[in-house]
Design an enzyme around this catalytic site. Structure first.
Site, mmCIF file in Angstrom:
data_model
loop_
_atom_site.group_PDB
_atom_site.id
_atom_site.type_symbol
_atom_site.label_atom_id
_atom_site.label_comp_id
_atom_site.label_asym_id
_atom_site.label_seq_id
_atom_site.Cartn_x
_atom_site.Cartn_y
_atom_site.Cartn_z
ATOM 1 N N LYS A 3 -2.359 -14.241 48.561
ATOM 2 C CA LYS A 3 -1.386 -14.375 47.483
ATOM 3 C C LYS A 3 -1.515 -15.792 46.939
ATOM 4 C CE LYS A 3 2.190 -11.909 45.798
ATOM 5 N NZ LYS A 3 2.358 -10.474 45.614
ATOM 6 N N LEU A 25 15.987 2.079 36.463
ATOM 7 C CA LEU A 25 15.143 2.925 35.615
ATOM 8 C C LEU A 25 14.199 2.055 34.793
ATOM 9 C CD1 LEU A 25 17.888 5.427 34.424
ATOM 10 C CD2 LEU A 25 15.976 5.953 35.962
ATOM 11 N N GLY A 26 13.480 1.177 35.465
ATOM 12 C CA GLY A 26 12.510 0.318 34.779
ATOM 13 C C GLY A 26 11.160 1.006 34.706
ATOM 14 N N HIS A 27 10.108 0.201 34.762
ATOM 15 C CA HIS A 27 8.757 0.747 34.615
ATOM 16 C C HIS A 27 8.466 1.830 35.652
ATOM 17 C CE1 HIS A 27 8.291 -3.085 32.430
ATOM 18 N NE2 HIS A 27 7.502 -2.355 31.682
ATOM 19 N N GLY A 78 10.883 3.158 38.014
ATOM 20 C CA GLY A 78 11.995 4.085 38.234
ATOM 21 C C GLY A 78 12.057 5.195 37.194
HETATM 22 P P1 NAD Z 1 11.449 -3.368 36.112
HETATM 23 O O1 NAD Z 1 11.917 -4.759 35.917
HETATM 24 O O2 NAD Z 1 10.688 -2.687 35.029
HETATM 25 O O3 NAD Z 1 12.702 -2.407 36.448
HETATM 26 C C1 NAD Z 1 13.799 -2.796 37.235
HETATM 27 C C2 NAD Z 1 15.001 -2.013 36.717
HETATM 28 O O4 NAD Z 1 16.103 -2.276 37.588
HETATM 29 C C3 NAD Z 1 15.443 -2.431 35.310
HETATM 30 O O5 NAD Z 1 15.639 -1.298 34.501
HETATM 31 C C4 NAD Z 1 16.762 -3.183 35.566
HETATM 32 O O6 NAD Z 1 17.664 -3.078 34.487
HETATM 33 C C5 NAD Z 1 17.253 -2.455 36.796
HETATM 34 N N1 NAD Z 1 18.276 -3.188 37.543
HETATM 35 C C6 NAD Z 1 18.421 -4.516 37.706
HETATM 36 N N2 NAD Z 1 19.511 -4.806 38.444
HETATM 37 C C7 NAD Z 1 20.069 -3.612 38.768
HETATM 38 C C8 NAD Z 1 21.196 -3.223 39.532
HETATM 39 N N3 NAD Z 1 22.000 -4.114 40.097
HETATM 40 N N4 NAD Z 1 21.459 -1.893 39.692
HETATM 41 C C9 NAD Z 1 20.661 -0.973 39.124
HETATM 42 N N5 NAD Z 1 19.567 -1.278 38.383
HETATM 43 C C10 NAD Z 1 19.279 -2.573 38.205
HETATM 44 O O7 NAD Z 1 10.605 -3.368 37.473
HETATM 45 P P2 NAD Z 1 9.540 -2.293 37.979
HETATM 46 O O8 NAD Z 1 8.183 -2.750 37.605
HETATM 47 O O9 NAD Z 1 9.991 -0.935 37.622
HETATM 48 O O10 NAD Z 1 9.656 -2.503 39.565
HETATM 49 C C11 NAD Z 1 10.792 -2.030 40.275
HETATM 50 C C12 NAD Z 1 10.717 -2.509 41.712
HETATM 51 O O11 NAD Z 1 9.512 -2.019 42.310
HETATM 52 C C13 NAD Z 1 10.682 -4.031 41.887
HETATM 53 O O12 NAD Z 1 11.329 -4.357 43.090
HETATM 54 C C14 NAD Z 1 9.184 -4.318 42.019
HETATM 55 O O13 NAD Z 1 8.951 -5.515 42.737
HETATM 56 C C15 NAD Z 1 8.727 -3.109 42.793
HETATM 57 N N6 NAD Z 1 7.308 -2.786 42.621
HETATM 58 C C16 NAD Z 1 6.822 -2.517 41.390
HETATM 59 C C17 NAD Z 1 5.467 -2.202 41.233
HETATM 60 C C18 NAD Z 1 4.906 -1.862 39.870
HETATM 61 O O14 NAD Z 1 3.811 -1.299 39.809
HETATM 62 N N7 NAD Z 1 5.611 -2.165 38.781
HETATM 63 C C19 NAD Z 1 4.617 -2.147 42.346
HETATM 64 C C20 NAD Z 1 5.155 -2.417 43.619
HETATM 65 C C21 NAD Z 1 6.509 -2.736 43.730
#
Ligand code: NAD
Length: 353
Positions: free
Chosen positions: A82, A183-185, A187
């Site tokens: 990392k 519900l981000g990328h 979810g």
């Molecule tokens: P993102 O930022 O696109 O989505 C996160 C979502 O969580 C957002 O919609 C945000 O509004 C919501 N959120 C924030 N605080 C909140 C709360 N208190 N209650 C409910 N919802 C809340 O992130 P992502 O890329 O979807 O990643 C989500 C998680 O998965 C992160 O922890 C990330 O580290 C992990 N992750 C992501 C990937 C990837 O490929 N993107 C890979 C491994 C791990």
């Protein structure tokens, strides 16, 4: 050029810790290689406003070791590493800074591959990639892997089905109450898959637009963020924040299965035992969310789509084996996963010896 690289003494069990400084661009970074037993180290670059070098050191070491476990379980032929850049991701980014970072990565001669992480974007890594072939997670190009989120969501979905088979006796999700937190990328993509599989979706987020989309498009029931642990559900899929399962929320959770993308879901390791004692199966986050690094690994190995598909199926298979062992040995899945990683690394070291 003013870039200097200084080898620091790495902690016991780590291979290398390098400090990179470039006064001309303002770069201050640490690159940590935990293990190359399974192949060159791979793991993203985090940009964070660390108050002290020691805070950055602690973080990069912890994250690099985590990548060894994640990459080993995903069978990527990659070790763990990392990097962290000390700075404010909103204020301190310049193309020169990321190009200097790219030169630092290049000087490690392919023993470490970097990619995006918290605070860095594909555009930042593209700057680094002008100086080194060891910066990946790029958009475009023949092997560019782009947004890893759909792969992460697919991996979580497949593991969730395997978990359902163990806990409820069937992979069929029809009518199963699944709560997706965030519900981000990842979810939203996971929620779409769950909806297509017939699950009864419950969702929460702090973003009203995302909630509206899920309610309208996926027929999801919306709950307030602070109602998660007061809600009845079969499966909990945390896809937002870390440390959501702690000494207060763990005992309240009604789900029988936890499978989500969020990193570091357990506030401390003891939570794994407490959940197990309540008969709740927790699928370790770093195992089920490996789809993102699988996608990046496809770029590193210049592999076709079959590589990603096979590796995603592989993590679901490993989760199946992990749950079977957890049931046979009456131990929690976090311990079993750690044992599986140790076995994979020991066998790699034997093959090298
Ligand atoms: P993102 O930022 O696109 O989505 C996160 C979502 O969580 C957002 O919609 C945000 O509004 C919501 N959120 C924030 N605080 C909140 C709360 N208190 N209650 C409910 N919802 C809340 O992130 P992502 O890329 O979807 O990643 C989500 C998680 O998965 C992160 O922890 C990330 O580290 C992990 N992750 C992501 C990937 C990837 O490929 N993107 C890979 C491994 C791990």
């Amino acid at each position: 050029m003013t870039l200097t690289l200084t080898d620091e003494t790495p902690p016991k069990g780590f291979e290398r810790l390098v400090r990179a400084e470039d006064p001309a661009s303002g770069l201050r970074a640490l690159i940590c290689i935990h293990s190359t037993a399974l192949g060159p180290a791979a793991g993203g670059c985090r940009m964070w406003n660390y108050a002290r070098w020691d805070d950055a050191r602690h973080d990069v070491q912890r994250l690099a070791e985590g990548m060894t476990y994640k990459n080993a379980m995903a069978d990527l032929g990659l070790g763990g590493g990392k990097s962290v850049i000390l700075g404010d991701a909103k204020r301190d980014k310049t193309p020169e800074l990321f190009r200097a970072f790219g030169r630092a990565i290049n000087a490690l001669n392919g023993s470490y591959y970097t990619a995006e992480d918290v605070g860095t974007s594909p555009a930042d890594i593209a700057q680094a990639a002008t100086e080194t072939p060891y910066a990946v997670g790029l958009e475009g190009g023949q092997y560019g892997s782009g947004d890893p989120s759909p792969f992460t969501a697919e991996g979580v979905f497949q593991c969730l089905r395997v978990g359902a088979k163990h806990v409820f006796g069937s992979e069929d999700l029809t009518g199963r109450q699944v709560l997706v937190q965030g519900l981000g990328h990842v979810g939203m993509s996971l929620a779409e898959k769950l909806h297509a599989a017939g699950a009864a979706l419950i969702v929460t987020d702090i973003d009203q637009a995302a909630l509206d989309r899920a309610a309208r498009g996926l027929g999801a029931t919306v709950i307030a963020p602070d109602q998660v642990f007061a809600t009845q559900m079969d499966i909990f899929a945390p896809c937002a924040l870390g440390a959501v399962l702690n000494d207060t929320t763990g005992p309240q959770l009604t789900a029988k299965l936890i499978c989500g993308a969020a990193n570091n879901q357990l506030a401390h390791p003891g939570i794994a035992g407490a959940l197990h004692a309540r008969g709740i199966r927790y699928l370790p986050d770093y195992v089920v969310n490996a789809g993102g690094i699988i996608s990046v690994a496809g770029e590193i190995h210049k592999a076709g789509p079959g590589y990603r598909r096979d590796r995603l199926a592989g993590i679901a298979g490993r989760v199946d084996a992990m749950l079977t062992r957890a049931e046979q040995e009456d131990r929690n899945t976090t311990e079993i996963a750690a044992d599986m990683v140790k076995e994979i690394l020991a066998s790699a070291n034997r093959n090298v010896a």
